[in-house]
Design a protein around this motif. Sequence first.
Motif, PDB file in Angstrom:
ATOM      1  N   SER B  65       0.816  -1.211   0.000  1.00  0.00           N
ATOM      2  CA  SER B  65       0.000   0.000   0.000  1.00  0.00           C
ATOM      3  C   SER B  65       0.855   1.269   0.000  1.00  0.00           C
ATOM      4  O   SER B  65       0.347   2.346   0.232  1.00  0.00           O
ATOM      5  N   LYS B  66       2.160   1.122  -0.228  1.00  0.00           N
ATOM      6  CA  LYS B  66       3.010   2.317  -0.362  1.00  0.00           C
ATOM      7  C   LYS B  66       3.671   2.297  -1.722  1.00  0.00           C
ATOM      8  O   LYS B  66       4.130   1.250  -2.184  1.00  0.00           O
ATOM      9  N   GLU B  67       3.725   3.496  -2.317  1.00  0.00           N
ATOM     10  CA  GLU B  67       4.426   3.591  -3.588  1.00  0.00           C
ATOM     11  C   GLU B  67       5.846   4.031  -3.311  1.00  0.00           C
ATOM     12  O   GLU B  67       6.096   4.817  -2.407  1.00  0.00           O
ATOM     13  N   ARG B  68       6.800   3.497  -4.116  1.00  0.00           N
ATOM     14  CA  ARG B  68       8.186   3.951  -3.970  1.00  0.00           C
ATOM     15  C   ARG B  68       8.320   5.393  -4.423  1.00  0.00           C
ATOM     16  O   ARG B  68       7.540   5.863  -5.255  1.00  0.00           O
ATOM     17  N   ALA B  69       9.325   6.079  -3.868  1.00  0.00           N
ATOM     18  CA  ALA B  69       9.575   7.459  -4.290  1.00  0.00           C
ATOM     19  C   ALA B  69       9.905   7.486  -5.773  1.00  0.00           C
ATOM     20  O   ALA B  69      10.573   6.582  -6.287  1.00  0.00           O
ATOM     21  N   HIS B  70       9.445   8.509  -6.437  1.00  0.00           N
ATOM     22  CA  HIS B  70       9.735   8.614  -7.864  1.00  0.00           C
ATOM     23  C   HIS B  70      10.005  10.062  -8.207  1.00  0.00           C
ATOM     24  O   HIS B  70       9.768  10.963  -7.400  1.00  0.00           O
ATOM     25  N   LYS B  71      10.483  10.268  -9.419  1.00  0.00           N
ATOM     26  CA  LYS B  71      10.703  11.623  -9.894  1.00  0.00           C
ATOM     27  C   LYS B  71       9.386  12.369  -9.907  1.00  0.00           C
ATOM     28  O   LYS B  71       8.356  11.826 -10.283  1.00  0.00           O
ATOM     29  N   LYS B  72       9.396  13.643  -9.489  1.00  0.00           N
ATOM     30  CA  LYS B  72       8.135  14.371  -9.365  1.00  0.00           C
ATOM     31  C   LYS B  72       7.483  14.617 -10.722  1.00  0.00           C
ATOM     32  O   LYS B  72       6.319  14.364 -10.925  1.00  0.00           O
ATOM     33  N   ILE B  73       8.242  15.124 -11.657  1.00  0.00           N
ATOM     34  CA  ILE B  73       7.659  15.434 -12.964  1.00  0.00           C
ATOM     35  C   ILE B  73       8.516  14.781 -14.038  1.00  0.00           C
ATOM     36  O   ILE B  73       9.722  14.966 -14.064  1.00  0.00           O
ATOM     37  N   SER B  74       7.887  13.998 -14.908  1.00  0.00           N
ATOM     38  CA  SER B  74       8.639  13.478 -16.053  1.00  0.00           C
ATOM     39  C   SER B  74       8.176  14.239 -17.291  1.00  0.00           C
ATOM     40  O   SER B  74       6.997  14.261 -17.609  1.00  0.00           O
ATOM     41  N   TYR B  75       9.143  14.884 -17.962  1.00  0.00           N
ATOM     42  CA  TYR B  75       8.773  15.880 -18.966  1.00  0.00           C
ATOM     43  C   TYR B  75       8.296  15.264 -20.275  1.00  0.00           C
ATOM     44  O   TYR B  75       7.411  15.806 -20.926  1.00  0.00           O
ATOM     45  N   GLY B  76       8.859  14.116 -20.657  1.00  0.00           N
ATOM     46  CA  GLY B  76       8.429  13.506 -21.915  1.00  0.00           C
ATOM     47  C   GLY B  76       6.934  13.251 -21.936  1.00  0.00           C
ATOM     48  O   GLY B  76       6.212  13.766 -22.802  1.00  0.00           O
ATOM     49  N   PRO B  77       6.422  12.465 -20.946  1.00  0.00           N
ATOM     50  CA  PRO B  77       4.973  12.234 -20.893  1.00  0.00           C
ATOM     51  C   PRO B  77       4.169  13.525 -20.782  1.00  0.00           C
ATOM     52  O   PRO B  77       3.107  13.636 -21.392  1.00  0.00           O
ATOM     53  N   LEU B  78       4.683  14.514 -20.022  1.00  0.00           N
ATOM     54  CA  LEU B  78       3.941  15.769 -19.842  1.00  0.00           C
ATOM     55  C   LEU B  78       3.724  16.454 -21.185  1.00  0.00           C
ATOM     56  O   LEU B  78       2.611  16.889 -21.509  1.00  0.00           O
ATOM     57  N   VAL B  79       4.802  16.509 -21.990  1.00  0.00           N
ATOM     58  CA  VAL B  79       4.685  17.135 -23.311  1.00  0.00           C
ATOM     59  C   VAL B  79       3.678  16.368 -24.161  1.00  0.00           C
ATOM     60  O   VAL B  79       2.791  16.957 -24.807  1.00  0.00           O
ATOM     61  N   LEU B  80       3.766  15.041 -24.128  1.00  0.00           N
ATOM     62  CA  LEU B  80       2.851  14.207 -24.919  1.00  0.00           C
ATOM     63  C   LEU B  80       1.405  14.470 -24.523  1.00  0.00           C
ATOM     64  O   LEU B  80       0.520  14.635 -25.360  1.00  0.00           O
ATOM     65  N   VAL B  81       1.165  14.543 -23.174  1.00  0.00           N
ATOM     66  CA  VAL B  81      -0.191  14.748 -22.671  1.00  0.00           C
ATOM     67  C   VAL B  81      -0.720  16.110 -23.092  1.00  0.00           C
ATOM     68  O   VAL B  81      -1.851  16.234 -23.564  1.00  0.00           O
ATOM     69  N   LEU B  82       0.129  17.166 -22.945  1.00  0.00           N
ATOM     70  CA  LEU B  82      -0.324  18.508 -23.308  1.00  0.00           C
ATOM     71  C   LEU B  82      -0.627  18.586 -24.804  1.00  0.00           C
ATOM     72  O   LEU B  82      -1.606  19.197 -25.224  1.00  0.00           O
ATOM     73  N   LEU B  83       0.216  17.915 -25.597  1.00  0.00           N
ATOM     74  CA  LEU B  83       0.007  17.901 -27.045  1.00  0.00           C
ATOM     75  C   LEU B  83      -1.334  17.247 -27.383  1.00  0.00           C
ATOM     76  O   LEU B  83      -2.139  17.795 -28.146  1.00  0.00           O
ATOM     77  N   THR B  84      -1.571  16.064 -26.781  1.00  0.00           N
ATOM     78  CA  THR B  84      -2.824  15.354 -27.042  1.00  0.00           C
ATOM     79  C   THR B  84      -4.017  16.202 -26.622  1.00  0.00           C
ATOM     80  O   THR B  84      -5.005  16.311 -27.354  1.00  0.00           O
TER      81      THR B  84
END
Lengths: 127, 179
Positions: B65-84
């Motif tokens: 029930s705990k997620e491992r720490a991860h990078k806060k923002i990943s830019y590749g997916p963010l750009v893809l999402v904003l584009l879509t």
Amino acid sequence: MFEIHAGLFNYWAAIALMMVGFYIVIAQGNLIKKIVGLNIFQVAVFVFYISMGKIDGGTAPILGEGIKVYSNPLPHVLILTAIVVGVATTALALALVVRINRSYGTIEEREIIEINHAADHDEDTRL
Amino acid sequence: MAGTAISMLWLRDLFAVVMLSGIYSLFAAVLYVVMDAVDVAFTEAAVGAGISTVLMLGTLALTKSKERAHKKISYGPLVLVLLTGGVLIYGTLDMPRYGDANAPIHSHVANRYIEKSGSEVGPPNIVTSVLASYRGYDTLGETAVVFTAAIGVLVIIGRRRKNKKDTPQAPKTKEGSTS
């Protein structure tokens, strides 16, 4: 500009939710969180459909005396089916997560890939 | 609603994420009532907010029930999402406006359902008539999908127990013992 496009706000809200779900699915490494993201995406599509069926001044599509305008019942029917199918697919995905956790002992995508790489490397060195 | 969705993005405690997804479903149900889709709201509240949440909590009990720490923002997916998102919003510009009675969606079979279903099928609820009678095959297909999913879940989760029973000393069953 806002006045011209005010009638499109419902689509934009649905798209914004969709994109949040999409981002969770592709950017987050935790498998359960990915499934939650998929659910967010799904509900956004439902909202999109239902908002298309709404007519100004219409009521819920239940026949009654003296009611002239009903909202479109067809999207409602389609989305009823889609909700149930969505839960079925969610259940299947969660079962897969449980199975993955049994085999790998983790539900983080990165760790699973590392374990697979390590296993491949072991086989290579043995050969 | 957007707030719950975005906080699901940031939270690392999966229990909170699952609970928020239930709240998100309830918000969606309220939204459906506002847009006249009472049947859909019932189903979303019962199935989306109820059964899904229970299934996810069950999965959490079986996994972590705990997620491992991860990078806060990943830019590749963010750009893809904003584009879509941008492309989709561009696509809505010539859609019919919200609540427009002349939209193409209202000019085909829906009127016939509204006018005739009371005399042809019977129940005052048009959604019920369409679901059970006019589009009965859809509902049949839906039950087939649910049945297939149930079999799939049984096959995926039920297998290990069977292996254990058949070959209790086989080394294969030790693979999953780390959990």
